[in-house]
Scaffold this motif. Structure first.
Motif, PDB file in Angstrom:
ATOM      1  N   ILE A   6       0.846  -1.188   0.000  1.00  0.00           N
ATOM      2  CA  ILE A   6       0.000   0.000   0.000  1.00  0.00           C
ATOM      3  C   ILE A   6       0.886   1.244   0.000  1.00  0.00           C
ATOM      4  O   ILE A   6       2.074   1.171   0.323  1.00  0.00           O
ATOM      5  CB  ILE A   6      -0.977   0.019   1.198  1.00  0.00           C
ATOM      6  N   GLY A   7       0.296   2.356  -0.359  1.00  0.00           N
ATOM      7  CA  GLY A   7       1.013   3.613  -0.387  1.00  0.00           C
ATOM      8  C   GLY A   7       0.385   4.538  -1.400  1.00  0.00           C
ATOM      9  O   GLY A   7      -0.506   4.141  -2.161  1.00  0.00           O
ATOM     10  N   TYR A   8       0.845   5.766  -1.402  1.00  0.00           N
ATOM     11  CA  TYR A   8       0.295   6.766  -2.305  1.00  0.00           C
ATOM     12  C   TYR A   8       0.627   6.418  -3.755  1.00  0.00           C
ATOM     13  O   TYR A   8       1.561   5.652  -4.018  1.00  0.00           O
ATOM     14  CB  TYR A   8       0.850   8.158  -1.950  1.00  0.00           C
ATOM     15  N   MET A   9      -0.150   6.958  -4.694  1.00  0.00           N
ATOM     16  CA  MET A   9       0.160   6.696  -6.100  1.00  0.00           C
ATOM     17  C   MET A   9       1.589   7.153  -6.404  1.00  0.00           C
ATOM     18  O   MET A   9       2.049   8.156  -5.871  1.00  0.00           O
ATOM     19  CB  MET A   9      -0.863   7.348  -7.036  1.00  0.00           C
ATOM     20  N   ALA A  10       2.266   6.352  -7.201  1.00  0.00           N
ATOM     21  CA  ALA A  10       3.656   6.595  -7.618  1.00  0.00           C
ATOM     22  C   ALA A  10       4.658   6.402  -6.493  1.00  0.00           C
ATOM     23  O   ALA A  10       5.786   6.869  -6.580  1.00  0.00           O
ATOM     24  CB  ALA A  10       3.825   7.970  -8.257  1.00  0.00           C
ATOM     25  N   SER A  11       4.271   5.664  -5.453  1.00  0.00           N
ATOM     26  CA  SER A  11       5.225   5.353  -4.384  1.00  0.00           C
ATOM     27  C   SER A  11       6.079   4.132  -4.727  1.00  0.00           C
ATOM     28  O   SER A  11       6.999   3.796  -3.997  1.00  0.00           O
ATOM     29  CB  SER A  11       4.502   5.136  -3.052  1.00  0.00           C
ATOM     30  N   GLY A  12       5.749   3.472  -5.836  1.00  0.00           N
ATOM     31  CA  GLY A  12       6.553   2.343  -6.300  1.00  0.00           C
ATOM     32  C   GLY A  12       5.916   0.982  -6.073  1.00  0.00           C
ATOM     33  O   GLY A  12       6.582  -0.041  -6.215  1.00  0.00           O
ATOM     34  N   LYS A  13       4.640   0.947  -5.751  1.00  0.00           N
ATOM     35  CA  LYS A  13       3.986  -0.319  -5.410  1.00  0.00           C
ATOM     36  C   LYS A  13       4.090  -1.363  -6.530  1.00  0.00           C
ATOM     37  O   LYS A  13       4.433  -2.504  -6.271  1.00  0.00           O
ATOM     38  CB  LYS A  13       2.517  -0.085  -5.036  1.00  0.00           C
ATOM     39  N   SER A  14       3.804  -0.964  -7.754  1.00  0.00           N
ATOM     40  CA  SER A  14       3.843  -1.919  -8.868  1.00  0.00           C
ATOM     41  C   SER A  14       5.275  -2.314  -9.223  1.00  0.00           C
ATOM     42  O   SER A  14       5.566  -3.494  -9.426  1.00  0.00           O
ATOM     43  CB  SER A  14       3.137  -1.350 -10.098  1.00  0.00           C
ATOM     44  N   THR A  15       6.155  -1.339  -9.292  1.00  0.00           N
ATOM     45  CA  THR A  15       7.557  -1.618  -9.632  1.00  0.00           C
ATOM     46  C   THR A  15       8.204  -2.512  -8.580  1.00  0.00           C
ATOM     47  O   THR A  15       8.813  -3.539  -8.912  1.00  0.00           O
ATOM     48  CB  THR A  15       8.343  -0.294  -9.751  1.00  0.00           C
ATOM     49  N   ILE A  16       8.073  -2.129  -7.330  1.00  0.00           N
ATOM     50  CA  ILE A  16       8.654  -2.915  -6.234  1.00  0.00           C
ATOM     51  C   ILE A  16       7.955  -4.268  -6.140  1.00  0.00           C
ATOM     52  O   ILE A  16       8.592  -5.295  -5.916  1.00  0.00           O
ATOM     53  CB  ILE A  16       8.560  -2.144  -4.889  1.00  0.00           C
TER      54      ILE A  16
END
Length: 173
Positions: A6-16
């Motif tokens: 979880i986290g704000y948009m563009a915090s890297g959730k998909s990449t990480i």
């Protein structure tokens, strides 16, 4: 085990999430992509044609569906997902689920979001970095009480993707 990022948009959730899934040999699912497949519409198009309330109902439904699945998975959810319905409670109370908050500073988020602002329905209308900074600051203030409930919190500023993945693994095992 299901690891929910979880986290704000563009915090890297998909990449990480993708990198973490490869490292742990888990399946990776991005909730927004899952919704796109199920609804046969992009998130932006769902917002435009059916509205945010419809989207949030479907988001909660599909989150619940995924949290019921068996097997190892990294699940990246949208920035607003934990803040609507009872989604954060659902994540925290689900068996075999761990929640991880990818915490990025406002300046990092502005830098990341400036690149693809037009693809994000909530911020596409913002024209300046100042208005984007103000929007993110206000949003984070409203959402932090949800994000901070995550079992693990990882500060992502000034860290490489590899360092973030390693820190998550160290916190899990």
């Amino acid at each position: 085990m299901i690891l929910v990022l979880i986290g704000y948009m563009a915090s890297g959730k998909s990449t990480i999430g993708n990198k973490l899934a490869k490292k742990l040999n888990y399946k990776f699912i991005d909730l927004d992509d899952y919704i796109k497949k199920k609804e046969n519409l992009s998130v932006a198009d769902i917002f435009k044609s059916k509205g945010e309330i419809y989207f949030r109902k479907q988001e909660s439904h599909y989150l619940n569906e995924l949290l019921q699945t068996k097997g190892n998975m990294i699940l990246s959810v949208g920035g607003g997902t934990p803040c609507y319905s009872n989604n954060m409670e659902l994540i925290l109370q689900s068996r075999f689920v761990r929640s991880i908050y990818l915490k990025a500073s406002i300046s990092t988020l502005v830098k990341n979001l400036t690149k693809n602002k037009n693809e994000r329905p909530l911020i596409a209308h913002l024209k300046t970095d100042e208005s984007l900074t103000e929007f993110i600051g206000k949003h984070l203030f409203e959402r932090i009480s949800y994000y901070s409930q995550a079992e693990i919190q990882i500060i992502t500023d000034a860290k490489s993707k590899k360092e973030i993945v390693e820190e998550i693994v160290l916190n899990l095992f």
